[in-house]
Write an enzyme that holds these catalytic residues in place. Structure first.
Site, PDB file in Angstrom:
ATOM      1  N   GLU A  69       4.337  -6.950   7.423  1.00 42.93           N
ATOM      2  CA  GLU A  69       3.595  -5.937   8.184  1.00 42.93           C
ATOM      3  C   GLU A  69       3.867  -5.987   9.687  1.00 42.93           C
ATOM      4  O   GLU A  69       3.896  -4.950  10.361  1.00 42.93           O
ATOM      5  CB  GLU A  69       2.087  -6.090   7.930  1.00 42.93           C
ATOM      6  N   GLY A  75       0.842  -5.872   0.459  1.00 38.49           N
ATOM      7  CA  GLY A  75      -0.277  -5.956  -0.472  1.00 38.49           C
ATOM      8  C   GLY A  75       0.103  -6.570  -1.804  1.00 38.49           C
ATOM      9  O   GLY A  75      -0.739  -7.158  -2.481  1.00 38.49           O
ATOM     10  N   ALA A  93       0.831  -1.206   0.000  1.00 36.49           N
ATOM     11  CA  ALA A  93       0.000   0.000   0.000  1.00 36.49           C
ATOM     12  C   ALA A  93       0.863   1.252   0.000  1.00 36.49           C
ATOM     13  O   ALA A  93       1.935   1.294   0.604  1.00 36.49           O
ATOM     14  CB  ALA A  93      -0.919   0.009   1.213  1.00 36.49           C
ATOM     15  N   GLU A 128      -0.274 -10.146  -1.313  1.00 38.14           N
ATOM     16  CA  GLU A 128      -1.703 -10.461  -1.221  1.00 38.14           C
ATOM     17  C   GLU A 128      -2.367 -10.457  -2.599  1.00 38.14           C
ATOM     18  O   GLU A 128      -3.270 -11.257  -2.861  1.00 38.14           O
ATOM     19  CB  GLU A 128      -2.383  -9.481  -0.267  1.00 38.14           C
TER      20      GLU A 128
END
Length: 254
Positions: A120, A97, A53, A100
């Site tokens: 994270e 992300g 992100a 992901e």
């Protein structure tokens, strides 16, 4: 096939609000296009698949008030829900992300010098784009706990060893390997691929009895009679031999 780029190379292809809108719109367009049989998803440039992100826009990304119209959809789940096979072509770092996004794809092929991970926890956070749910389904609970709770990053070889990715290739051969995978998917009946993807995505969510009932309904009703006849006739003319889409001949290192 179609190639969809995460196109922010100057910002490590990080996820911002505009990227989510653009990816959602592109996925809708590609899903409607009958000429597209498979989607390759990769990062623009040659250093990053996706760096996660964009922290400068994190409030907009996590707040529904910051997203308008159709872009409210979770674009990572949208990747998973597209009816056509999606191959993540991991051409560089896939962190947070970015990992992901790759997890939501149907297949993953990775440059042999790239790295992937969910770091994270190292910053006092946790994956928020499906990592805690999709990773254990892919590599098992114990390995997912190790990766998420330590924030460990994996090389391509390590990712392949645990089943996080399906194949690796030298960077200069990566797109050829992905296209070879796509070619073997693209000659299959589109209605069967879509139905199979739908069933498999729900396989771990439903009790067995419900899953079996759904399978019978979907298999019975998929495709028109004309489509089914067309592909039955095609299969009679085709060679019955099988070759793994991740074999060395497809350009992947094993």
């Amino acid at each position: 096939m179609a190639i969809l780029f995460l196109d922010r190379p100057k910002a490590a292809n990080t996820i911002n609000l505009q990227l989510t809108i653009d990816v959602n719109d592109a996925l809708d367009e590609l899903d409607r296009d009958p000429s597209v049989r498979c989607i390759l998803l990769t990062g623009a440039g040659d250093r990053h698949f996706c760096g996660g992100a964009d922290l400068r826009e994190i409030e907009q990304l996590i707040s529904p008030e910051g997203v308008v119209g159709d872009s409210r959809r979770d674009f990572i789940s949208h990747i998973e829900e597209v009816s056509k096979p999606v191959i993540a072509v991991i051409n560089g770092a896939a962190m947070g992300g970015g990992c992901e996004i790759a997890l939501a794809c149907d297949f993953r092929v990775m440059a042999d010098d790239a790295r992937i991970g969910l770091p994270e926890v190292c910053f006092g956070a946790l994956p928020g784009g499906g990592g805690t749910q999709r990773l254990p389904r892919l590599v098992g609970l114990a390995k997912a706990k190790e990766l998420i709770l330590t924030g460990r990053q994996l090389s391509a070889a390590d990712a392949l060893a645990i089943g996080l990715v399906d194949g690796t290739a030298p960077r200069e051969q990566l797109m050829d390997a992905a296209q070879a995978m796509a070619n073997q998917l693209a000659d299959k009946a589109p209605y069967a691929l879509a139905a199979g993807k739908r069933l498999l995505n729900q396989a771990l969510e439903l009790p067995l009895s419900e899953g079996l009932a759904l399978e019978r309904r979907v298999v019975r009703d998929m495709g028109t009679p004309q489509e089914r006849e067309e592909f039955r006739e095609r299969s009679k003319r085709a060679s019955p031999t099988y070759e793994s889409i991740f074999s060395p001949k497809a350009g992947a290192n094993r």
